[in-house]
Write an enzyme that holds these catalytic residues in place. Structure first.
Site: not given
Length: 212
Positions: A8-11, A162
């Site tokens: 996963f990306d975070l922001d 994602v």
């Protein structure tokens, strides 16, 4: 199970950090340069090669000042962060189904820690966390995704990445992972995400679960 590893990306993907990023960019530009930044250009660069590159676009001669002022304004705001509906509750479900999970972000690890402190479930459930310091090149290059897979001893064909930005989609596709774009980040419109031809574009945690 379609993909054994889900990164996963975070922001804008796990946490609703778009508003504080925009606020801190505006604060840095106003404080250092005395002018409003072009919000459309700022939005277009979020999720890409990182803060230093963004500040270089604002003023290549005052990058260090801009970064310092941005971080001083932005880091305390992490205490106010909220997660996107349903996303954090999906993570333990994915783990229970046998997925290994990870975060791949352009944030510095110090700043990532602020988000993990705010949402301890992220720290508990992630098998790998890749930040800005972990690769020389950043998204849209595939290097951060590939580094996460290397640490997990996993193949890209068994992974999904994602994210909410065009840079995430490009990085996933370049790495050979399933590219899943999310439309809830609030920064990049669906049209821009679809232009990158992700394998899927989802708008709810339920839709994401179905894809994974």
């Amino acid at each position: 199970m379609r993909r054994s590893v889900v990164l996963f990306d975070l922001d804008g993907t796990l946490i609703d950090s778009g508003p504080i990023i925009l606020a801190s960019m505006r604060h840095a530009s106003m404080t250092v340069l005395g002018r409003e930044p072009d919000e459309e250009l700022v939005r277009a660069a979020i999720g890409g090669p990182g803060l230093v590159a963004q500040m270089r676009d604002l003023d290549p001669d005052r990058v260090d000042e801009l970064v310092e002022v941005y971080r001083a304004h932005n880091e305390p705001l992490h205490a106010q962060l909220e997660a996107f509906p349903g996303v954090l509750t999906l993570l333990p479900v994915l783990r229970a189904e046998g997925h290994r999970l990870g975060i791949v972000t352009a944030k510095r690890l110090r700043t990532v820690d602020l988000a993990l402190d705010r949402f301890p479930v992220l720290r508990e459930l992630m098998d790998v966390v890749i930040g800005a310091e972990d690769t020389e090149r950043h998204k849209p290059y595939p290097d951060p995704v590939l580094e996460a897979l290397r640490r997990l001893d996993a193949d890209a064909a068994d992974a999904a990445y994602v994210g909410d930005s065009p840079f995430d989609v490009r990085a996933a596709k370049s790495a050979g992972a399933l590219a899943v774009a999310v439309g809830w980040g609030g920064i990049h419109p669906d049209e821009r995400l679809l232009h990158e031809e992700p394998d899927a574009l989802v708008h709810t945690a339920e839709e994401l679960h179905a894809v994974l």
